[in-house]
Design a protein around this motif. Sequence first.
Motif, PDB file in Angstrom:
ATOM      1  N   GLU A  79      86.613 -65.259   3.776  1.00  0.00           N
ATOM      2  CA  GLU A  79      85.191 -65.262   3.433  1.00  0.00           C
ATOM      3  C   GLU A  79      84.544 -63.900   3.674  1.00  0.00           C
ATOM      4  OE1 GLU A  79      86.639 -67.413   5.395  1.00  0.00           O
ATOM      5  OE2 GLU A  79      86.509 -69.353   4.352  1.00  0.00           O
ATOM      6  N   SER A  80      85.189 -63.044   4.473  1.00  0.00           N
ATOM      7  CA  SER A  80      84.610 -61.730   4.778  1.00  0.00           C
ATOM      8  C   SER A  80      84.889 -60.705   3.685  1.00  0.00           C
ATOM      9  CB  SER A  80      85.145 -61.215   6.108  1.00  0.00           C
ATOM     10  OG  SER A  80      86.536 -60.931   6.027  1.00  0.00           O
ATOM     11  N   ILE A  81      85.710 -61.066   2.695  1.00  0.00           N
ATOM     12  CA  ILE A  81      86.030 -60.154   1.600  1.00  0.00           C
ATOM     13  C   ILE A  81      84.952 -60.295   0.530  1.00  0.00           C
ATOM     14  CG2 ILE A  81      87.740 -59.493  -0.124  1.00  0.00           C
ATOM     15  CD1 ILE A  81      89.847 -60.841   1.642  1.00  0.00           C
ATOM     16  N   GLU A  82      84.114 -59.281   0.394  1.00  0.00           N
ATOM     17  CA  GLU A  82      82.992 -59.339  -0.541  1.00  0.00           C
ATOM     18  C   GLU A  82      83.354 -58.637  -1.853  1.00  0.00           C
ATOM     19  OE1 GLU A  82      78.819 -59.473   1.592  1.00  0.00           O
ATOM     20  OE2 GLU A  82      79.935 -57.706   2.219  1.00  0.00           O
ATOM     21  N   LYS A  83      83.542 -59.413  -2.886  1.00  0.00           N
ATOM     22  CA  LYS A  83      83.806 -58.854  -4.211  1.00  0.00           C
ATOM     23  C   LYS A  83      82.708 -59.235  -5.214  1.00  0.00           C
ATOM     24  CE  LYS A  83      86.953 -56.977  -5.390  1.00  0.00           C
ATOM     25  NZ  LYS A  83      88.266 -57.461  -5.853  1.00  0.00           N
ATOM     26  N   SER A  90      82.782 -56.278  -8.054  1.00  0.00           N
ATOM     27  CA  SER A  90      83.208 -54.913  -7.764  1.00  0.00           C
ATOM     28  C   SER A  90      84.719 -54.804  -7.704  1.00  0.00           C
ATOM     29  CB  SER A  90      82.605 -54.443  -6.432  1.00  0.00           C
ATOM     30  OG  SER A  90      83.085 -55.236  -5.357  1.00  0.00           O
ATOM     31  N   ALA A  91      85.185 -53.572  -7.853  1.00  0.00           N
ATOM     32  CA  ALA A  91      86.597 -53.238  -7.660  1.00  0.00           C
ATOM     33  C   ALA A  91      86.665 -51.810  -7.160  1.00  0.00           C
ATOM     34  CB  ALA A  91      87.386 -53.397  -8.968  1.00  0.00           C
ATOM     35  N   GLY A  92      87.639 -51.516  -6.309  1.00  0.00           N
ATOM     36  CA  GLY A  92      87.762 -50.180  -5.751  1.00  0.00           C
ATOM     37  C   GLY A  92      87.412 -50.176  -4.278  1.00  0.00           C
ATOM     38  N   HIS A  93      86.866 -49.062  -3.804  1.00  0.00           N
ATOM     39  CA  HIS A  93      86.510 -48.938  -2.393  1.00  0.00           C
ATOM     40  C   HIS A  93      85.318 -49.844  -2.072  1.00  0.00           C
ATOM     41  CE1 HIS A  93      89.328 -45.817  -1.361  1.00  0.00           C
ATOM     42  NE2 HIS A  93      88.907 -45.038  -2.342  1.00  0.00           N
ATOM     43  N   VAL A  94      85.519 -50.761  -1.143  1.00  0.00           N
ATOM     44  CA  VAL A  94      84.494 -51.754  -0.820  1.00  0.00           C
ATOM     45  C   VAL A  94      83.230 -51.088  -0.283  1.00  0.00           C
ATOM     46  CG1 VAL A  94      83.958 -53.741   0.639  1.00  0.00           C
ATOM     47  CG2 VAL A  94      86.235 -53.518  -0.372  1.00  0.00           C
ATOM     48  N   ALA A  95      83.371 -50.076   0.568  1.00  0.00           N
ATOM     49  CA  ALA A  95      82.198 -49.420   1.149  1.00  0.00           C
ATOM     50  C   ALA A  95      81.354 -48.743   0.071  1.00  0.00           C
ATOM     51  CB  ALA A  95      82.634 -48.409   2.203  1.00  0.00           C
ATOM     52  N   ARG A 117      79.502 -51.391  -1.845  1.00  0.00           N
ATOM     53  CA  ARG A 117      78.379 -51.939  -1.086  1.00  0.00           C
ATOM     54  C   ARG A 117      77.153 -51.041  -1.186  1.00  0.00           C
ATOM     55  NH1 ARG A 117      80.805 -52.441   3.461  1.00  0.00           N
ATOM     56  NH2 ARG A 117      79.950 -50.610   4.494  1.00  0.00           N
ATOM     57  N   GLN A 118      77.361 -49.729  -1.163  1.00  0.00           N
ATOM     58  CA  GLN A 118      76.243 -48.801  -1.312  1.00  0.00           C
ATOM     59  C   GLN A 118      75.581 -48.954  -2.690  1.00  0.00           C
ATOM     60  OE1 GLN A 118      74.917 -46.488   0.964  1.00  0.00           O
ATOM     61  NE2 GLN A 118      76.143 -47.720   2.365  1.00  0.00           N
ATOM     62  N   LEU A 119      76.383 -49.119  -3.727  1.00  0.00           N
ATOM     63  CA  LEU A 119      75.839 -49.288  -5.069  1.00  0.00           C
ATOM     64  C   LEU A 119      75.097 -50.614  -5.206  1.00  0.00           C
ATOM     65  CD1 LEU A 119      78.818 -47.904  -7.196  1.00  0.00           C
ATOM     66  CD2 LEU A 119      76.634 -46.777  -6.714  1.00  0.00           C
ATOM     67  N   ILE A 120      75.612 -51.655  -4.585  1.00  0.00           N
ATOM     68  CA  ILE A 120      74.944 -52.953  -4.621  1.00  0.00           C
ATOM     69  C   ILE A 120      73.591 -52.871  -3.924  1.00  0.00           C
ATOM     70  CG2 ILE A 120      75.047 -55.332  -3.799  1.00  0.00           C
ATOM     71  CD1 ILE A 120      76.828 -54.761  -6.226  1.00  0.00           C
ATOM     72  N   ALA A 171      83.939 -49.434  -9.222  1.00  0.00           N
ATOM     73  CA  ALA A 171      83.384 -49.824 -10.512  1.00  0.00           C
ATOM     74  C   ALA A 171      82.718 -51.178 -10.353  1.00  0.00           C
ATOM     75  CB  ALA A 171      84.479 -49.891 -11.583  1.00  0.00           C
ATOM     76  N   LEU A 172      81.739 -51.465 -11.208  1.00  0.00           N
ATOM     77  CA  LEU A 172      80.989 -52.712 -11.118  1.00  0.00           C
ATOM     78  C   LEU A 172      80.914 -53.395 -12.475  1.00  0.00           C
ATOM     79  CD1 LEU A 172      77.857 -51.673  -8.988  1.00  0.00           C
ATOM     80  CD2 LEU A 172      79.934 -52.779  -8.174  1.00  0.00           C
ATOM     81  N   LEU A 173      80.934 -54.714 -12.434  1.00  0.00           N
ATOM     82  CA  LEU A 173      80.549 -55.538 -13.572  1.00  0.00           C
ATOM     83  C   LEU A 173      79.191 -56.132 -13.233  1.00  0.00           C
ATOM     84  CD1 LEU A 173      83.865 -57.484 -14.320  1.00  0.00           C
ATOM     85  CD2 LEU A 173      83.001 -55.435 -15.464  1.00  0.00           C
TER      86      LEU A 173
END
Length: 247
Positions: A63-67, A79-84, A87-90, A136-138
């Motif tokens: 549950e801690s994996i935020e995609k 999202s895909a790629g570096h999670v950090a 998160r900044q883009l989100i 990258a983001l959808l």
Amino acid sequence: MRGNDQQAYDRGTSLFSPDGRIYQVEYAREAVSRGAPSVGIRTADGVVLAAQSRAGSSLMESESIEKLHKIDDHVGAASAGHVADARQLIDFARQQGQVSQLRYGEPIDVEALTKRLTDHIQENTQRGGTRPYGAALLIGGIDNGEPRLFAADPSGTPNEWKATVIGGSGADIQEFLEEEWDDEISHDDGLALAVRALRVATDELGPKEVSISTLSADEGYRSLSVDEIEEVFDDADIDLDADEDDE
């Protein structure tokens, strides 16, 4: 000498090489391609976002994996790629949604949000002292009752899609989506197509290793529970018992 020349362009995040490339942007795209895949599918009723969220260890809480991310009541992102970096883009996208609501008194348009976000991404490809975002983001949402789906890559290029993928195994999954998607696809069929597309990358993917969110005019952004995702796997005729037998 040629190798040394290339290294000089590698170090500059805002320099074009003689053949017109920005190497740091290409490296950022490579970081995205090494991430777990996420798919977006536009249906007749809304948008389906699905992502592989397999934990790297049995000790990690899945549950801690935020995609998948809620940006506003009518907009979500995968999202895909570096999670950090993602998160900044989100966080930036959420701020833009709040600014629009406070300034104009109405939800932000999905296309306008995407272009603000990609403008922000693109700035990191032309300024010294920064690097491109390795994510990258959808971006899916509802505009005046109409479903919209956009993709944003590390170069800051926005494109609208009917169905697409970001992350690993992108070419194979995109080919599958091109073969299976059609203009009249329903919400339930879109959910089934999403999990079948993710299993192109790995046919051992189960309900607990997939995250799914939907966007519709009636319900807005909604995340599916594990039980609901198991029902989606059943509707897609995916035999999980066979996978367990193979192991």
